[in-house]
Design a protein around this motif. Structure first.
Motif, short mmCIF file in Angstrom:
data_model
loop_
_atom_site.label_atom_id
_atom_site.label_comp_id
_atom_site.label_asym_id
_atom_site.label_seq_id
_atom_site.Cartn_x
_atom_site.Cartn_y
_atom_site.Cartn_z
N UNK A 1 32.69 -11.90 28.02
CA UNK A 1 33.36 -11.05 29.00
C UNK A 1 32.60 -11.17 30.32
N UNK A 2 33.30 -11.58 31.39
CA UNK A 2 32.69 -11.73 32.71
C UNK A 2 33.28 -10.73 33.69
N UNK A 3 32.43 -10.10 34.47
CA UNK A 3 32.88 -9.18 35.51
C UNK A 3 32.65 -9.83 36.86
N UNK A 4 33.72 -10.23 37.53
CA UNK A 4 33.62 -10.93 38.81
C UNK A 4 33.88 -10.01 40.00
N UNK B 1 39.69 0.77 30.55
CA UNK B 1 39.59 0.42 29.13
C UNK B 1 38.49 -0.62 28.96
N UNK B 2 37.65 -0.44 27.94
CA UNK B 2 36.56 -1.38 27.70
C UNK B 2 37.05 -2.62 26.96
N UNK B 3 36.51 -3.76 27.37
CA UNK B 3 36.71 -5.02 26.66
C UNK B 3 35.37 -5.40 26.04
N UNK B 4 35.39 -5.69 24.73
CA UNK B 4 34.16 -6.00 24.00
C UNK B 4 34.15 -7.47 23.59
N UNK C 1 37.23 -21.39 21.76
CA UNK C 1 36.43 -20.32 22.35
C UNK C 1 37.28 -19.61 23.39
N UNK C 2 37.01 -18.31 23.60
CA UNK C 2 37.79 -17.52 24.56
C UNK C 2 36.85 -16.68 25.40
N UNK C 3 37.30 -16.41 26.61
CA UNK C 3 36.53 -15.57 27.53
C UNK C 3 37.51 -14.73 28.34
N UNK C 4 37.14 -13.49 28.63
CA UNK C 4 37.92 -12.64 29.53
C UNK C 4 37.15 -12.46 30.82
N UNK D 1 42.89 -9.24 34.82
CA UNK D 1 42.27 -9.83 33.64
C UNK D 1 42.79 -11.25 33.45
N UNK D 2 41.87 -12.20 33.41
CA UNK D 2 42.21 -13.60 33.16
C UNK D 2 41.63 -14.00 31.81
N UNK D 3 42.47 -14.51 30.94
CA UNK D 3 42.05 -14.99 29.64
C UNK D 3 41.82 -16.49 29.74
N UNK D 4 40.59 -16.94 29.51
CA UNK D 4 40.23 -18.36 29.63
C UNK D 4 40.02 -18.90 28.21
N UNK D 5 40.72 -19.99 27.88
CA UNK D 5 40.72 -20.52 26.52
C UNK D 5 40.26 -21.98 26.51
N UNK D 6 39.34 -22.28 25.64
CA UNK D 6 38.98 -23.67 25.34
C UNK D 6 39.62 -24.02 24.01
N UNK D 7 40.40 -25.10 23.99
CA UNK D 7 41.19 -25.44 22.80
C UNK D 7 40.53 -26.52 21.97
N UNK D 8 40.89 -26.53 20.71
CA UNK D 8 40.44 -27.59 19.82
C UNK D 8 41.17 -28.89 20.18
N UNK D 9 40.60 -30.01 19.81
CA UNK D 9 41.19 -31.32 20.12
C UNK D 9 42.60 -31.43 19.56
N UNK D 10 43.50 -31.95 20.41
CA UNK D 10 44.87 -32.20 19.97
C UNK D 10 45.79 -31.02 20.02
#
Length: 403
Positions: A398-401, A316-319, A335-338, A349-358
């Motif tokens: 989207x990163x392919x490792x 399945x494609x991730x866009x 911001x989010x990255x897969x 699949x690892x979902x990486x999340x940068x959160x807003x302050x607080x």
């Protein structure tokens, strides 16, 4: 054959020019008319329409992006692939998008009992394989995805002779049987496997599976947009192109056809009247191995990789747009990255999340997982909370490792 194909292409595109505004726009932008398409040199005057662009096109002109050249009442099914991309199947298309010919070429037919583990839910894979298999006279077990223990039991209990599966899932089924005390290939009737492709040394992996489990393997090159594009012939490397697809291997930057032996993007024009995609860039990379007299590709290599920003995981494609939508939909995410990696035989699949302050990670982790699954149809195996400096605007979404 080639002259007949371009005669059909001119007829199909002339009709589409009058009925499908997106097709009209493509031709008008170059000053070319459908009746001027006599060979691949003429075809190459049209721009390549990238698969990723279809997502935005369907947002702007719902539901089919202006490419439908048939009456809505002629639609039999609508498949919805991740993106999302809506893909109509018309009542006049009775060949399972070419899959019947592929299974017949592989020797599947009456007397075969086939376990079909591809998804029957929204995406076309399960249903189209099902139709193609039944057209050969084979019996089909519509297993769909998941439940490896139950499916492994079905392989034994129903005398399955062919398994249709992603390569990793085929291995899972075989290992599940072995873990329950069965010795393979002694304890099953499986003689063939239709496997989903992987990058890297996939042919080497197939040869090892054949030797280990006493089977022969085969595959096709297909996409949700077209159905079957190419299929294997016994003893011939790569994929023979379906006669209803006109394929070019093109420079991914300028869209111009490349000579034999040079890797480039697979660009397809189809002879499906109701869904007449022309010069459609699949994003997949291959090498042209053989050409027709008109310059179109008769046979391609196995896939070499991808161009563009989308990445395939578990077929399945991730866009990138899906990650952008995730950030919009779930409050508190900046911001989010897969990231896609390989764990054993399985894409992880690892979902990486940068959160807003607080923002507390506990408040967004589960909603983010749920939204990602809704958008992509893939379950994230892990969720990581990272600092904003790790996911800058320049970082790929989207990163392919995988190696």
């Amino acid at each position: 054959m080639t002259d007949d194909r371009f005669t059909r292409l001119r007829t199909i595109q002339a009709r589409a020019y009058d009925r499908a505004p997106a097709i009209r726009t493509i031709f008008d932008a170059t000053g070319l008319r459908p009746e001027q398409l006599h060979n691949t040199a003429d075809l190459a005057r049209l721009p390549v329409f990238k698969k990723e662009a279809m997502i935005e096109q369907q947002r702007l002109i719902p539901p089919y992006g202006g490419f439908l050249a048939a009456d809505p009442g002629d639609i039999e099914r609508v498949f919805v692939s991740p993106g999302p991309i809506n893909e109509p199947q018309l009542r006049s298309e009775d060949d399972a998008f070419g899959f019947g010919a592929a299974f017949a070429a592989a020797g599947i037919g009456k007397g075969d009992m086939v376990l079909n583990t591809w998804s029957y839910h929204l995406v076309p894979a399960g249903l189209l394989l099902d139709e193609g298999l039944r057209s050969t006279g084979a019996a089909v077990i519509p297993a769909g995805t998941g439940g490896s223990e139950m499916q492994a039991k079905l392989v034994r209990d129903l005398g399955v002779t062919c398994i249709c599966a992603a390569t990793a899932y085929f291995v899972t089924l075989a290992e599940t049987l072995e873990q329950t005390g069965h010795e393979l290939p002694r304890d099953w009737r499986v003689t063939s496997a239709f496997l989903g492709g992987e990058f890297g040394d996939w042919m080497g992996k197939r040869r090892r599976l054949e030797a280990r489990y006493g089977i022969r393997t085969f595959s096709v090159y297909a996409t949700a947009d077209f159905g079957l594009i190419g299929f294997e012939r016994t003893g011939v490397e790569g994929y023979e192109i379906h006669p209803d697809r006109i394929v070019q291997i093109c420079d991914p930057l300028n869209g111009q056809p490349l000579p034999l032996g040079e890797p480039g993007e697979i660009v397809v024009s189809t002879l499906r009247p109701g869904w007449p995609l022309i010069r459609f860039g699949t994003g997949d990379v291959a090498i042209a191995r053989e050409l027709h007299a008109d310059g179109s590709v008769a046979r391609i290599s196995m896939l070499q990789g991808r161009v563009g920003q989308s990445v395939k995981a578990r077929e399945i494609f991730i866009y990138p747009r899906q990650l952008e939508d995730l950030v919009i939909a779930v409050p508190g995410i900046q911001r989010a990255q897969a990231s896609i990696s390989r764990e054993g035989h399985r894409d992880c699949v690892t979902l990486r999340l940068a959160l807003q302050d607080g923002i507390d990670a506990a408040d967004v982790t589960e909603p983010a997982q749920m939204k990602f699954r809704e958008l992509s149809r893939l379950k994230a195996d892990h969720v990581e909370i990272v600092g904003a400096t790790e996911l800058t605007p320049e970082a790929p979404l989207v990163r392919d490792l995988r190696q």
